[in-house]
Motif scaffolding. Structure first.
Motif, PDB file in Angstrom:
ATOM      1  N   ILE A 261     -22.865   3.754  59.529  1.00  0.00           N
ATOM      2  CA  ILE A 261     -24.093   3.712  59.295  1.00  0.00           C
ATOM      3  C   ILE A 261     -24.458   4.017  57.956  1.00  0.00           C
ATOM      4  O   ILE A 261     -25.343   3.225  57.290  1.00  0.00           O
ATOM      5  CB  ILE A 261     -24.873   4.479  60.510  1.00  0.00           C
ATOM      6  CG1 ILE A 261     -24.751   4.041  61.830  1.00  0.00           C
ATOM      7  CG2 ILE A 261     -26.269   4.697  60.120  1.00  0.00           C
ATOM      8  CD1 ILE A 261     -25.333   4.916  62.855  1.00  0.00           C
ATOM      9  N   ARG A 264     -23.449   1.327  55.452  1.00  0.00           N
ATOM     10  CA  ARG A 264     -24.100   0.113  55.713  1.00  0.00           C
ATOM     11  C   ARG A 264     -25.777   0.364  55.081  1.00  0.00           C
ATOM     12  O   ARG A 264     -26.236  -0.491  54.109  1.00  0.00           O
ATOM     13  CB  ARG A 264     -24.326  -0.223  57.087  1.00  0.00           C
ATOM     14  CG  ARG A 264     -25.116  -1.522  57.245  1.00  0.00           C
ATOM     15  CD  ARG A 264     -25.187  -1.927  58.942  1.00  0.00           C
ATOM     16  NE  ARG A 264     -25.974  -0.967  59.525  1.00  0.00           N
ATOM     17  CZ  ARG A 264     -25.393  -0.146  60.518  1.00  0.00           C
ATOM     18  NH1 ARG A 264     -24.138  -0.333  60.546  1.00  0.00           N
ATOM     19  NH2 ARG A 264     -26.054   0.569  61.205  1.00  0.00           N
ATOM     20  N   GLU A 265     -26.283   1.470  55.019  1.00  0.00           N
ATOM     21  CA  GLU A 265     -27.494   1.922  54.647  1.00  0.00           C
ATOM     22  C   GLU A 265     -27.561   2.327  53.357  1.00  0.00           C
ATOM     23  O   GLU A 265     -28.656   2.263  52.685  1.00  0.00           O
ATOM     24  CB  GLU A 265     -28.589   2.633  55.457  1.00  0.00           C
ATOM     25  CG  GLU A 265     -28.564   2.334  56.805  1.00  0.00           C
ATOM     26  CD  GLU A 265     -29.086   3.170  57.845  1.00  0.00           C
ATOM     27  OE1 GLU A 265     -29.315   4.273  57.511  1.00  0.00           O
ATOM     28  OE2 GLU A 265     -29.448   3.005  58.826  1.00  0.00           O
ATOM     29  N   SER A 269     -29.684   9.018  56.431  1.00  0.00           N
ATOM     30  CA  SER A 269     -30.975   9.064  57.112  1.00  0.00           C
ATOM     31  C   SER A 269     -31.041  10.671  57.581  1.00  0.00           C
ATOM     32  O   SER A 269     -29.931  11.381  58.016  1.00  0.00           O
ATOM     33  CB  SER A 269     -31.237   8.168  58.105  1.00  0.00           C
ATOM     34  OG  SER A 269     -30.369   8.398  59.281  1.00  0.00           O
TER      35      SER A 269
END
Length: 456
Positions: A261, A264-265, A269
């Motif tokens: 994640i 990919r980002e 977060s």
């Protein structure tokens, strides 16, 4: 007007006093607001003292920041501040607030060891597995042999051990104390010296972690024989091994989606960060609950975290707060329990020096010999021995437990504190003499100065 001024003066001068209702054991009790006032003031004093003493240690003694922070913790305790200004020291660090400081200390050292684990290089460990296991075994076997030799003599000195303790339990406890390596401080020194990703750094961390884990297991056995019951030892050893096996086998698969994640980002977060912190808390809780220590839970989780962008983001978002704000609480809490005035006679001083010399020979000498026998060159083996010989505040933790449980007396406690401080202070300069200078000449440690400056 005079009444207002008088009331204001009384209020200001009583800011650090407890404001709760009177109890049977004290005139007043601490309210939640009192704990809050003390906590923030303590944090400010701790951070200031650690930065100032750490800076002085770097500039005047060429000691890494971590050693200055350890000394700062002792300075803030009864050994110096409490000796010179006892009323102020007691008002600043009242005993009622120590439990709050303890929790913050465990969070700080646990998070720091979690970050150290993210720098652990499994490839280096596999390449140096033979050396790491040999150094670790030597760092355990020799201290217990030395402990078996000196403990009978120590038992003859009144007040060093509890009167009811047997020779076997006393020997195990002394062996665990001598075998300990200052794992958090070892990690901090390795990071500050730019060695975190080198084979020497990985080898030393691996051996140090294993030695400390064995020492904590031995302590569990001693506590069991001293009244804690066999369940203490079984839970510590069995539970610790079970959790390590679970994390190392299944952890990478469970955590891999978090790494994907973040990759990919392109950033971490708050949701991913929350999941990482949740995993850290669970791991630290389980290792603490079974009787090993929270720092091992943090470290083993860091080892299996997905490498790449996720670790980079953790270092950017978590590490600064852990190092600058939380970790100094760990050093200060231990310093508050340290008394340097307990060894107060020539006979006791001679015994303390004997314990110190035996501890150095058992750890540095044995680890050096093991590294040489497994193919490491002289300078590398000396560097490993110098690092492994540092005891630091892991020693203070285990001897505090021994004191609280009645295994040892205040005098032996002070002797072991002296041993912990001396071996820790000598680690960095000795490492520089026996390894760092030679490594600079060969170009291996060109980045040390930059690493130290960044860590400061």
């Amino acid at each position: 007007m005079s009444d207002i001024i008088s009331s204001l003066v009384t209020t200001v001068t009583g800011i650090l006093d407890p404001h709760g209702p009177a109890t049977k054991v004290a005139a007043h009790s601490f309210t939640p607001g009192d704990f809050s006032v003390h906590f923030f003031l303590q944090l400010a004093v701790i951070v200031l003292a650690c930065r100032v003493v750490g800076w002085l240690g770097q500039k005047l003694l060429q000691q890494p920041q971590v050693v200055g922070e350890m000394i700062a913790g002792v300075v803030l305790g009864p050994s110096l501040l409490g000796l010179l200004f006892p009323d102020f020291q007691l008002a600043l660090f009242p005993k009622e607030t120590k439990n709050v400081l303890y929790v913050g200390a465990q969070l700080g050292v646990g998070l720091y060891m979690f970050m150290v684990g993210t720098s652990f290089q499994a490839g280096h460990f596999k390449a140096k597995a033979k050396s790491a296991m040999s150094v670790s075994f030597a760092g355990i076997a020799a201290p217990f042999i030395i402990a078996a030799i000196i403990t009978p003599f120590l038992l003859k000195v009144p007040g060093l051990f509890a009167p009811t303790i047997g020779q076997g339990a006393a020997t195990l406890f002394m062996g665990a104390c001598i075998a300990l390596t200052a794992f958090p401080m070892l990690a901090r020194i390795i990071n500050e010296r730019g060695l975190a990703k080198t084979s020497l750094g990985t080898l030393s961390l691996t051996a140090g972690a294993f030695d400390d884990a064995v020492s904590w297991c031995v302590l569990a056995v001693v506590l069991a024989t001293f009244g804690g019951g066999p369940g203490v030892a079984v839970l510590a050893i069995g539970g610790g091994l079970a959790w390590v096996a679970f994390v190392t086998i299944l952890g990478p698969k469970i955590l891999a989606p978090l790494g994907r994640i973040v990759e990919r980002e392109g950033e971490m977060s708050t949701g991913v960060l929350a999941m990482v912190i949740l995993a850290f808390c669970v791991s630290a809780f389980l290792m603490d609950a079974v009787g090993i220590h929270a720092i091992f839970g943090g470290f083993i989780l860091g080892v299996v975290m997905p490498r790449g962008k996720l670790v980079e983001e953790l270092k950017r978002k978590v590490e600064p707060i852990a190092v600058v704000l939380l970790l100094p609480m760990f050093f200060t809490y231990s310093g508050l329990n340290t008394r340097m005035d307990m060894v107060n006679s020539p006979q006791l001083l001679l015994i303390a020096l004997g314990v110190l010399v035996c501890s150095i020979l058992a750890k540095w000498g044995a680890c050096y010999a093991a590294a040489r026998l497994t193919g490491e060159n002289h300078h590398t083996a000396m560097g490993i021995g110098a690092l492994m010989n540092s005891r630091g505040l892991m020693e203070l933790i285990i001897i505090n437990i021994g004191l609280q449980k009645g295994i040892i007396g205040p005098t032996l406690f002070s002797m072991l504190v002296l041993m912990a401080i001396v071996t820790t202070v000598m680690a960095s300069p000795l490492f520089e003499v026996v390894y760092g200078k030679k490594a600079r000449e060969t170009g291996e440690l060109d980045a040390i100065d930059g690493a130290v400056a960044k860590a400061a």
